[in-house]
Design a protein around this motif. Structure first.
Motif, PDB file in Angstrom:
ATOM      1  N   LYS A 240      38.604  41.021   1.369  1.00 42.26           N
ATOM      2  CA  LYS A 240      38.408  42.025   0.320  1.00 42.26           C
ATOM      3  C   LYS A 240      39.744  42.330  -0.384  1.00 42.26           C
ATOM      4  N   SER A 241      40.806  42.402   0.393  1.00 43.33           N
ATOM      5  CA  SER A 241      42.124  42.633  -0.222  1.00 43.33           C
ATOM      6  C   SER A 241      42.497  41.459  -1.128  1.00 43.33           C
TER       7      SER A 241
ATOM      8  N   GLU B 152      41.669  40.062  -8.637  1.00 45.96           N
ATOM      9  CA  GLU B 152      41.145  40.858  -9.755  1.00 45.96           C
ATOM     10  C   GLU B 152      42.289  41.550 -10.508  1.00 45.96           C
ATOM     11  N   GLU B 153      43.271  41.972  -9.750  1.00 47.90           N
ATOM     12  CA  GLU B 153      44.434  42.620 -10.367  1.00 47.90           C
ATOM     13  C   GLU B 153      45.205  41.600 -11.232  1.00 47.90           C
TER      14      GLU B 153
ATOM     15  N   GLN C 116      38.138  42.553   5.813  1.00 49.23           N
ATOM     16  CA  GLN C 116      39.086  43.423   5.112  1.00 49.23           C
ATOM     17  C   GLN C 116      40.141  42.591   4.372  1.00 49.23           C
TER      18      GLN C 116
ATOM     19  N   SER D  51      36.847  41.811 -12.983  1.00 51.59           N
ATOM     20  CA  SER D  51      36.157  41.965 -11.700  1.00 51.59           C
ATOM     21  C   SER D  51      35.286  40.747 -11.427  1.00 51.59           C
TER      22      SER D  51
ATOM     23  N   VAL E  85      40.373  39.559  -2.768  1.00 51.72           N
ATOM     24  CA  VAL E  85      39.582  39.753  -3.992  1.00 51.72           C
ATOM     25  C   VAL E  85      40.298  40.738  -4.915  1.00 51.72           C
ATOM     26  N   GLU E  86      40.735  41.854  -4.334  1.00 47.82           N
ATOM     27  CA  GLU E  86      41.408  42.878  -5.156  1.00 47.82           C
ATOM     28  C   GLU E  86      42.672  42.326  -5.801  1.00 47.82           C
ATOM     29  N   LYS E  87      43.410  41.541  -5.043  1.00 46.82           N
ATOM     30  CA  LYS E  87      44.646  40.966  -5.569  1.00 46.82           C
ATOM     31  C   LYS E  87      44.345  40.038  -6.754  1.00 46.82           C
TER      32      LYS E  87
END
Lengths: 440, 440
Positions: free
Chosen positions: A199-200, A206-207, A196, A212, A202-204
């Motif tokens: 994954k967070s 990507e943001e 988790q 992506s 990765v999201e950070k």
């Protein structure tokens, strides 16, 4: 050309170094402090590294990197930034470089290995804090670390109490802090949590980048980092020859540079020096005498320029045959399985790879002592020096059980506790000399 | 009747104490060590507690509990064992007493507040370990703690690095260790993890007892523990009157006894002394003079018999109006919502309640400084003394931001760092006296 490049005036190179004053100003460095730091580091590098004899020719690249660690490398990072890449600074081998690269970003290590601005540091942190933490606070407060200043995001992690709690203070000093939580065990729940967190992360990223991460990106990120690890693995095996074709100090330096240099170029240069080491081994040529006492270092990481203990060890005539450390095999030995054919499958492989890291913050952590035994046997070590940074509770507490288990196998252990100061040099030398005398 | 009962020869009671020698032998205590410990503790209790004037009559019960802490209470626990109850020893307010009671077991606290067998301890733990940890190791190695020896299961938890890593050593010294993992944050993932850990704890207890916990059992467990917390809350509010109807030392003692005594009986006795305090307040009677300087203690827990700092504070004429501590409001202030009508619903309520504990191992931990401000205001404190056990990284690191935030609100703060030794008594007294002089 100024006189205070990091090691610049000391290492003989054939090129004219640029003037980085403007760049350092742009980054907000404090020139007086920074000059003082580079001056000290240059002298230390000269006396510790350049004074060694018969170094492999391939070390000239790493000397060059060190001479330009605050110059050309920072300029490169700024050029990458201009081209749209983000620079991600971190303090721990738990921050997955595969993911950073897959996001089109560059990873740099921010751990620091020298006392700086300690009076300022002790206004915000307890005196009884480990030197590594106090050092990166000092580098920030003294405005002497271009890597910190160039980073677009600084990632801290909840490993030990010291880092976890000090990051609460540190994050107020920088505009771009990101905190990654980490488990304390290796249960299925811990794995779930780590996935988790990754994954967070990765999201950070990507943001930040607005793009992506694709399957291909992640495969490429894994390939680049695996290649670096394989090259360092090759070095680990070659350095252990007798006579040693490269000093432990130089091998440690290469492992330290792994956190700063461009990973593809670094991998090529490590493989190049490994080719040279293979030839030296064939010719039975060594930088140390054959049958020199063989020491394995185990414990806390040694960030640049924390070369105190290795230089003491090798000055006795012993050779360091490996580092069981984050800056060493603990951080680099495991590859990430790249065979997955989905993003989620690759993320699982990354989580599995990182959860193998046997840091002392985990409980239980039997894998670590098993790894020390393996290294000890594989590299034919005569003894293990356990290196604990004073006030690093996880490693110092674990050193008791490590010593007990190794001694059951008749492996000699010397447990040392020290900091970044020079005050205990005499005492350390005496203890190391006595230990080397016993094991040889 | 022997001369070494805990406080026995000192506190005047009307009953004849039994001879517990056989019981202590059965438990495997070392008589010489145990006698030495009780002798010292008795003297300390006499000089610190019994020398106080005008104590509320209700304190005679708590004096009695203390005098029989290693005698009658242990006999009671053994009788409970004979009747089939299991005794669960623990070191942290994160181990949910509601669940222990619901399983038909009894909870006892094992934290220890005195140096014992420290030479033996330093063979297995670093010298730079906090006194609380070294103390319970010393109590085990010296064989002087009947609570540890009577426990059917000892629960350790992954809170700070010190406990987490030292439990790896401790679990080899006891036959019945259970480790509970804890989160380091309060995110949804952390909550999910804590619920899983509490469910595993339920399963472990059910396995031990051979019985399932019913909805009614858990409701009853919650009711019993909530009643205890409400009684302690009542005490917290009453003690803060001016003049104080009870000393801070006695109020702390009651909070300490909360971890040892039968919870139902304890609750009755706390409510009884609260009734008495209400009368004393009406009559404007105090154990301290009106307008005495009012000190709030915040920081590390003070386990029995760690009365060093409170006794120094109150010997200056100041009164301690509250403890922001695990042994104090941090541990006891929040109730568990008992309105759920399913086991899972009650488990959720328990998890939510425990996740409110603002221990410094969490990051971030803003709730704690908010609570200190609230307490400071509610109890009309003139200043806060932050109590840090030396080498307790979480609390000592957090003390810097606590001080900064409180001073923004014009709350005076004295940060102290100490251990269980008596060596710094003079220095502590001087600093506390100067602080009390400033705030009064």
């Amino acid at each position: 050309m100024k006189a205070f490049y990091f090691c610049g005036p000391i290492i003989k190179t054939n090129y004219i170094m640029a003037d980085y004053t403007q760049m350092w100003t742009d980054l907000g460095l404090n020139h007086d402090n920074h000059n003082a730091l580079l001056d000290n580091l240059g002298k230390a590098y000269q006396s510790i590294f350049m004074a060694q004899e018969n170094r492999p020719e391939g070390m000239s690249y790493f000397d060059f990197v060190m001479s330009e660690a605050h110059g050309l490398r920072i300029q490169e990072l700024r050029e990458e930034q201009k081209a749209g890449r983000k620079i991600i600074g971190s303090f721990c081998v738990f921050v997955p470089e595969e993911i950073v690269l897959a996001a089109g970003c560059t990873s740099v290590g921010l751990c620091a290995g020298a006392d700086f601005a300690q009076e300022e540091v002790e206004k915000v942190l307890p005196r009884n804090t480990c030197s590594l933490i106090k050092s990166f606070f000092g580098f920030k407060l003294g405005k002497v670390c271009p890597y910190m200043e160039v980073s677009d995001m600084i990632v801290g992690e909840n490993t030990c109490d010291g880092k976890k709690k000090s990051f609460e203070v540190f994050k107020e000093m920088v505009p771009n802090f990101y905190q990654m939580d980490l488990p304390q065990t290796k249960t299925p729940m811990a794995r779930h949590m780590l996935k988790q967190e990754f994954k967070s992360f990765v999201e950070k990223l990507e943001e930040m980048t607005g793009k992506s991460i694709s399957l291909e990106d992640l495969k490429q990120g894994i390939a680049t980092v695996n290649a670096k690890r394989q090259a360092l693995r090759r070095l680990s095996i070659l350095r252990a020859a007798d006579p040693a074709p490269i000093s432990g100090l130089d091998a440690l330096l290469i492992n330290q540079i792994a956190f700063l240099d461009n990973p593809v170029r670094f991998t090529e240069k490590v493989n190049a020096i490994c080719d040279e080491l293979e030839l030296l081994i064939k010719e039975n040529k060594g930088v140390k005498t054959a049958k020199a006492p063989r020491v394995l270092i185990s414990g806390c990481p040694m960030a640049i320029p924390n070369w105190k203990l290795p230089s003491i060890i090798e000055s006795t005539g012993a050779v360091i045959v490996g580092e069981e450390s984050c800056i060493g095999e603990r951080g680099q030995r495991n590859l990430t399985d790249d065979s997955g054919d989905s993003l989620d499958g690759l993320m699982d492989a990354i989580v599995d790879r990182y959860l193998k890291i046997d840091c002392a913050v985990f409980t239980p952590n039997q894998e670590r002592v098993n790894h020390i035994k393996e290294m000890s046997q594989q590299y034919n070590a005569d003894g293990v020096i356990h290196y604990g940074l004073q006030f690093c509770q996880p490693y110092i507490m674990e050193s008791f059980s490590v010593e007990k288990e190794l001694e059951k196998q008749d492996i000699s252990v010397l447990r040392l506790e020290t900091d970044y100061s020079q005050e205990d040099m005499g005492q350390l030398s005496t203890r190391v000399e006595a230990f080397v005398e016993i094991i040889k």
